[in-house]
Design a protein around this motif. Structure first.
Motif, short mmCIF file in Angstrom:
data_model
loop_
_atom_site.label_atom_id
_atom_site.label_comp_id
_atom_site.label_asym_id
_atom_site.label_seq_id
_atom_site.Cartn_x
_atom_site.Cartn_y
_atom_site.Cartn_z
N THR A 30 0.82 -1.20 0.00
CA THR A 30 0.00 0.00 0.00
C THR A 30 0.86 1.26 0.00
N GLN A 42 -4.67 -1.26 0.20
CA GLN A 42 -5.30 -0.48 -0.85
C GLN A 42 -4.27 -0.26 -1.94
N LYS A 97 -10.34 -4.46 1.93
CA LYS A 97 -10.13 -3.51 0.83
C LYS A 97 -11.50 -3.14 0.30
N MET A 113 -10.96 1.16 -5.89
CA MET A 113 -10.63 0.98 -4.48
C MET A 113 -10.80 2.30 -3.73
#
Length: 251
Positions: free
Chosen positions: A12, A226, A187, A197
């Motif tokens: 992420t 994410q 997520k 997302m």
């Protein structure tokens, strides 16, 4: 639900604090995470990484490791993860376009999984949507991986975004996989139409239901990830964690 711990998948923050892994870990801890799931170690020796984690009050929940690396140097991967205290070694992706690919993966994990288990960890498979969409025969690929392997050989880290992307209901899938699902990637998704997302708790996923299911099933960890972020990365991961914590009683 307070016993459920939350890790951040460090992919992420791949674009943040490059070259300063200690700073990245410090900021992850400051955001309130209990641990991290690695996606590479930046060539940092295992003992140094262990010290870095300990000094920041973080646990190594596990590591995503490319299948090529697992095939080429499994013993080294296992040794590194054992030093830093990982619970899981995770196959993050496998290209599956035919039944031969499925059988190839099954053969790999049948050999690899017991070696990981013998070292005190579990081998997990992390799904994308193609394992639900590419059906060869009468079952989805993910079901074949489960049905044709044992718990000693392979368990699962089911990604809630990609499960939803494939028009499957996350809590139902978690229930179907039972003890073979050891953890999940939390997520969120903006909408079923956009399939973008977004920070946890700001999209369409039943975050409360997923977290409650993880807790009732006895998971030790859930993982925030994410892949694509539109705001500051550190602000993003803190917002997601805060929304998960609210469901855990603010632990």
């Amino acid at each position: 639900m307070a016993s459920l711990k939350v890790a951040l998948q460090l992919y992420t923050l791949r674009d943040y604090d490059k070259g300063d892994f200690a700073a990245k870990l410090r900021k992850v801890r400051e955001a309130g995470y209990d641990g991290v799931e690695f996606a590479g170690f930046d060539d940092i020796p295992a003992e140094e990484m262990k010290t870095m984690l300990e000094s920041n009050g973080l646990q190594a929940m596990g590591s995503h490791t490319r299948i090529e690396e697992l095939l080429e140097k499994l013993d080294e991967v296992i040794a590194y993860n054992k030093v830093i205290g990982s619970k899981y070694i995770v196959i993050p992706y496998y290209k599956i376009e035919s039944m031969d690919d499925v059988q190839s993966l099954i053969g790999i994990v049948k050999e690899m999984g017991p070696k990981v288990r013998a070292a005190g960890m579990d081998l997990l498979y992390h799904n994308h949507y193609h394992e639900f969409i590419n059906d060869f025969g009468d079952r989805p690929v993910l079901d074949m991986l489960r049905d044709e392997t044992t718990d000693e050989e392979l368990s699962f880290e089911i990604d809630m975004f990609w499960t939803t992307h494939a028009d499957r209901e996350p809590v139902k899938v978690m229930t179907e996989y039972g003890t073979r699902c050891k953890t999940v990637h939390l997520k969120d998704m903006v909408s079923r139409e956009e399939k973008e997302m977004t920070e946890l708790g700001t999209g369409i996923l039943d975050l409360a239901g997923i977290v409650a299911k993880a807790a009732s099933a006895g998971y030790e960890w859930v993982v925030v990830e994410q892949d694509r972020i539109k705001i500051d990365g550190y602000a993003s991961v803190k917002q997601s964690l805060d929304n998960v914590k609210a469901l855990l009683g603010g632990k």
